[in-house]
Design an enzyme around this catalytic site. Structure first.
Site, PDB file in Angstrom:
ATOM      1  N   LYS A 113      43.328  23.278  19.225  1.00 23.79           N
ATOM      2  CA  LYS A 113      44.054  22.449  18.365  1.00 23.79           C
ATOM      3  C   LYS A 113      43.246  22.467  16.902  1.00 23.79           C
ATOM      4  O   LYS A 113      43.733  22.108  16.142  1.00 23.79           O
ATOM      5  CB  LYS A 113      44.023  21.061  18.729  1.00 23.79           C
ATOM      6  N   LYS A 192      54.557  28.375  32.894  1.00 22.13           N
ATOM      7  CA  LYS A 192      53.815  27.149  33.581  1.00 22.13           C
ATOM      8  C   LYS A 192      54.862  25.995  33.284  1.00 22.13           C
ATOM      9  O   LYS A 192      54.962  25.673  32.168  1.00 22.13           O
ATOM     10  CB  LYS A 192      52.469  27.128  33.278  1.00 22.13           C
ATOM     11  N   LYS A 195      54.542  19.322  30.799  1.00 24.68           N
ATOM     12  CA  LYS A 195      55.313  18.370  29.984  1.00 24.68           C
ATOM     13  C   LYS A 195      55.272  18.839  28.552  1.00 24.68           C
ATOM     14  O   LYS A 195      56.284  18.438  27.729  1.00 24.68           O
ATOM     15  CB  LYS A 195      54.476  17.253  29.921  1.00 24.68           C
TER      16      LYS A 195
HETATM   17  P1  ADP Z   1      50.901  18.989  31.699  1.00 21.83           P
HETATM   18  O1  ADP Z   1      50.782  20.468  31.581  1.00 21.83           O
HETATM   19  O2  ADP Z   1      52.157  18.811  32.303  1.00 21.83           O
HETATM   20  O3  ADP Z   1      50.481  18.296  30.379  1.00 21.83           O
HETATM   21  P2  ADP Z   1      48.552  18.108  32.738  1.00 21.83           P
HETATM   22  O4  ADP Z   1      47.571  19.093  31.932  1.00 21.83           O
HETATM   23  O5  ADP Z   1      48.521  16.456  32.269  1.00 21.83           O
HETATM   24  O6  ADP Z   1      49.884  18.586  32.884  1.00 21.83           O
HETATM   25  O7  ADP Z   1      47.927  18.180  34.156  1.00 21.83           O
HETATM   26  C1  ADP Z   1      47.700  17.238  35.110  1.00 21.83           C
HETATM   27  C2  ADP Z   1      47.103  17.862  36.252  1.00 21.83           C
HETATM   28  O8  ADP Z   1      48.436  18.582  37.129  1.00 21.83           O
HETATM   29  C3  ADP Z   1      46.036  18.826  36.240  1.00 21.83           C
HETATM   30  O9  ADP Z   1      45.307  18.926  37.511  1.00 21.83           O
HETATM   31  C4  ADP Z   1      46.744  20.250  36.239  1.00 21.83           C
HETATM   32  O10 ADP Z   1      46.134  21.270  36.839  1.00 21.83           O
HETATM   33  C5  ADP Z   1      48.198  19.921  37.339  1.00 21.83           C
HETATM   34  N1  ADP Z   1      49.258  20.963  36.968  1.00 21.83           N
HETATM   35  C6  ADP Z   1      49.886  20.677  35.565  1.00 21.83           C
HETATM   36  N2  ADP Z   1      50.914  21.645  35.513  1.00 21.83           N
HETATM   37  C7  ADP Z   1      50.761  22.274  36.729  1.00 21.83           C
HETATM   38  C8  ADP Z   1      51.787  23.451  37.316  1.00 21.83           C
HETATM   39  N3  ADP Z   1      52.453  23.903  36.751  1.00 21.83           N
HETATM   40  N4  ADP Z   1      51.093  23.898  38.256  1.00 21.83           N
HETATM   41  C9  ADP Z   1      50.199  23.269  39.159  1.00 21.83           C
HETATM   42  N5  ADP Z   1      49.506  22.166  38.836  1.00 21.83           N
HETATM   43  C10 ADP Z   1      49.606  21.865  37.637  1.00 21.83           C
END
Ligand code: ADP
Ligand code: TRP
Length: 323
Positions: A113, A192, A195
């Site tokens: 960022k 991937k 959110k």
């Molecule tokens: P996002 O990318 O949706 O913001 P986060 O970074 O908040 O997700 O991730 C929260 C947890 O969920 C982390 O431990 C992350 O490794 C896991 N996680 C997020 N997206 C995935 C995915 N597409 N596949 C598997 N695990 C995921």
């Protein structure tokens, strides 16, 4: 048995990727042992991105209901909001003073960022220190996280090491536990699931919305009759994590044989999501209808967590010469 701890930010409602990649594996580990684990909602971390109070509250509630619907046992485990054990902020300050500036400047979460520094707040910069405090305050030994969090765990270990070199053996050094295999659940656009890409499947959506989401998964234009490659298909890549093994195998065979359209594969995926998460979906709706009960559960968890936190913090305060 080692003490397990992990946190999830409340920056949005948890999706299928979060559940398969983080929540379920952490609960499986924890439910296999008698000792309590520590699961918390990282709502202070969320403030680096979420500024709307209603949104913050709503996200927190949804994250809490997700953990509970997925099988967290608040009687056995510690389940709490990070913000409701404010000792973590005091501890973060102490740890800040043991954190070299370049280590934070090199953190991916910051570097990604930092192209637009005017938009970066100090909270985002010290994000990894607050995370270290989350972990060290509860003497966690094993921290199950996604691969993206690996560097934060290394930072935690470095900070704890620096602290211990100064004051003796005060802090427990944690180990990360990274499940490389389920790391990347693809989203509806093939990237991937996240959110931030708005490509996620929310398993708690209404059947209609859920179906619509599943139907929107991007596939290639191979004609119905032609054999298809399951390993490059976004539909199959999600299906294989949630359907029973024999059904996964038969869908794989159907892909390879040809004659199966992607529409049919999506139907099967939609059914599999409903099947696999049937119990969780019902529980989630029940939980969301009674926010006061969730609040009560969290409050109880926070009281218990605070006792553990204070014990460690008092040891830290003493070692530093404040008490
Ligand atoms: P996002 O990318 O949706 O913001 P986060 O970074 O908040 O997700 O991730 C929260 C947890 O969920 C982390 O431990 C992350 O490794 C896991 N996680 C997020 N997206 C995935 C995915 N597409 N596949 C598997 N695990 C995921
Ligand atoms: N940074 C983590 C994430 O974005 C969430 C988190 C905060 C966390 N504190 C933690 C994870 C402590 C494990 C341990 O996913």
């Amino acid at each position: 048995m080692p003490r397990i701890l992990t946190g999830i930010q409340s920056s949005g409602s948890p999706h299928l990727g979060n559940i398969l990649g983080a929540i379920r594996p952490a609960l499986a580990l924890s439910n296999a042992q008698q000792e309590p684990s520590f699961f918390f909602i990282a709502d202070l971390h969320s403030l680096t991105t979420v500024r709307n109070p209603q949104e913050l509250k709503k996200n927190t509630l949804e994250v809490a209901a997700t953990w509970l619907a997925c099988g967290l046992n608040p009687q056995k485990d510690y389940f709490y909001r990070q913000s409701h054990v404010p000792e973590v902020c005091e501890f973060t300050w102490y740890l800040n003073c043991f954190t070299p500036y370049p280590m934070l400047a090199n953190a991916h979460s910051f570097k990604d960022k930092s192209a637009n520094l005017a938009n970066v707040n100090a909270g985002l910069f010290i994000y990894p220190v607050l995370m270290a405090a989350d972990i060290l305050l509860y003497e966690a030994e094993v921290v199950p996280v996604g691969k993206d969090q690996k560097q934060h765990l290394e930072i935690t270990r470095d900070i704890a090491g620096a602290f211990n070199r100064q004051y003796g053996d005060i802090l427990v050094i944690p180990e990360p536990l990274i499940n490389e295999q389920v790391m990347v659940i693809p989203g509806t656009d093939g990237r991937k699931m996240s959110k931030s890409y708005n490509n996620y499947i929310n398993i708690f959506d209404s059947e209609k919305d859920l179906r619509k989401k599943v139907m929107s998964i991007v596939t290639d234009s191979t004609p119905v009759e032609a054999p298809k490659n399951p390993d490059t298909c976004n539909v199959f890549q999600v299906y294989k994590h949630i359907a029973p093994p024999d059904e996964v195998e038969s869908l794989r065979q159907a892909y390879l044989a040809g004659g199966l359209g992607y529409g049919k594969a999506k139907e099967l995926l939609y059914e599999a999501v409903l099947q696999n998460f049937q119990k969780e979906r019902i529980l989630y709706q029940e939980l969301m209808q009674d926010p006061a009960q969730i609040e009560k559960t969290l409050k109880q968890g926070e009281e218990k967590a605070r006792e553990v936190a204070l014990k460690v913090l008092n040891r830290v305060r003493k070692a530093m010469g404040y008490y």
